[in-house]
Write an enzyme that holds these catalytic residues in place. Structure first.
Site, short mmCIF file in Angstrom:
data_model
loop_
_atom_site.label_atom_id
_atom_site.label_comp_id
_atom_site.label_asym_id
_atom_site.label_seq_id
_atom_site.Cartn_x
_atom_site.Cartn_y
_atom_site.Cartn_z
N ARG A 119 1.86 -11.46 5.21
CA ARG A 119 3.31 -11.55 5.30
C ARG A 119 3.87 -11.14 6.66
NH1 ARG A 119 5.93 -11.34 0.31
NH2 ARG A 119 7.80 -11.76 1.52
N PRO B 59 0.83 -1.21 0.00
CA PRO B 59 0.00 0.00 0.00
C PRO B 59 0.87 1.26 0.00
CG PRO B 59 -0.71 -1.54 1.70
CD PRO B 59 0.58 -2.06 1.16
N GLU B 60 0.51 2.21 -0.85
CA GLU B 60 1.22 3.50 -0.91
C GLU B 60 0.24 4.59 -0.46
OE1 GLU B 60 3.26 3.93 -4.69
OE2 GLU B 60 3.42 1.76 -4.92
#
Ligand SMILES: [Zn+2]
Length: 277
Positions: A113, A2-3
């Site tokens: 993750r 995500p940015e």
């Protein structure tokens, strides 16, 4: 990962659900989320805190509490937040933490993750923490082309590596860096210091345009990113270069090429974005 557009989309969705609410019960199931602090201890500290606002800085979500403390959440690669009525969230083997709010609803943190982080900061600790790690907010009114120019001056690194550095400009990651460089017609390997003033101005405009477009499409869902209601973003359908190797550039028809910059897969148009040292 995500940015800025993805994190801002999450913030906009969650803010009205969180602001004014108290954290009644907190369960943190993964020690990696809070390390080196013990998850049980952080959970206990969070219980009873009332949210004053939900803010964003770069890729960080900031839950500000009325006490002056703040919970700094970084989604990293695969983190996401879900919100639902009490007991309505589906079972999820990747759920790392759940907050029960005082209106009975739940906010859950999911992370496949497990690189995401929750950091509880005491009053006065937030600004120094962020100032050491994050540069200018690209969508803030005060962020000018000359600010970007000042951050790029004298840097021999490729311009893409320079804008991935969160201290250059906050919140730009691999996707929006490639999209911005295409918009600005700048080759990603161009040394940052070699950019002309006109190119820096074009890049400044392009970064803002690419990020704003991403927010308008509620971010890009490639794998794990989802909105708090479980919906997907739609920006992935509008990428100009990212992930489009071999497909035609929409400006000139030349097939998009792929290379590596700073260890990251990098997509660009070899005709519109000419390399010069
Ligand atoms: Zn082109």
């Amino acid at each position: 990962m995500p940015e800025l557009p993805e994190v801002e989309t999450v913030r906009r969705k969650l803010a009205p659900l969180l602001e004014g609410r108290r954290f009644d019960r907190v369960a943190i199931a993964d020690p990696r989320l809070t390390r080196p602090e013990e998850p049980e201890e952080v959970a206990r500290e969070l219980e009873g805190e009332r949210v004053s606002s939900l803010e964003r800085r770069g890729k960080y979500l900031i839950v500000r509490f009325e006490s002056g403390r703040a919970l700094l959440i970084h989604l990293r690669m695969t983190g996401s937040l879900r919100h639902g009525g009490a007991g309505t969230l589906p079972d999820d083997p990747y759920r790392r933490a759940v907050v029960r709010l005082d209106d009975g609803s739940d906010v859950a943190f999911r992370d496949v993750r497990r690189f995401g982080t929750w950091l509880l900061l005491e009053p006065g600790e937030l600004d120094p923490y962020l100032d050491a790690r994050v540069g200018g907010e690209p969508l803030a009114d005060g962020f000018r082309a000359r600010d970007l120019a000042a951050r790029l001056t004298g840097r021999k690194a490729p311009v893409k590596a320079a804008i991935l550095d969160q201290r250059t400009v906050a919140g730009v990651g691999n996707i929006y860096a490639d999209e911005a460089l295409w918009r600005a017609r700048i080759h990603p390997l161009t040394p940052a210091a070699a950019l002309e003033l006109d190119e820096v101005k074009a890049l400044h405009r392009a970064i803002r345009a690419a990020l704003q477009r991403g927010i308008a499409r509620r971010g890009s869902t490639l794998r794990d990113y989802a909105l708090p209601d479980g919906e997907s973003g739609a920006m992935q359908h509008e990428f100009k270069v990212y992930g489009r190797a071999g497909e035609p550039c929409e400006r000139c028809g030349t097939p998009i090429d792929k290379t590596r910059v700073a260890g990251r897969g990098t997509w660009y148009c070899p005709a519109c974005q000419r390399y010069r040292a």
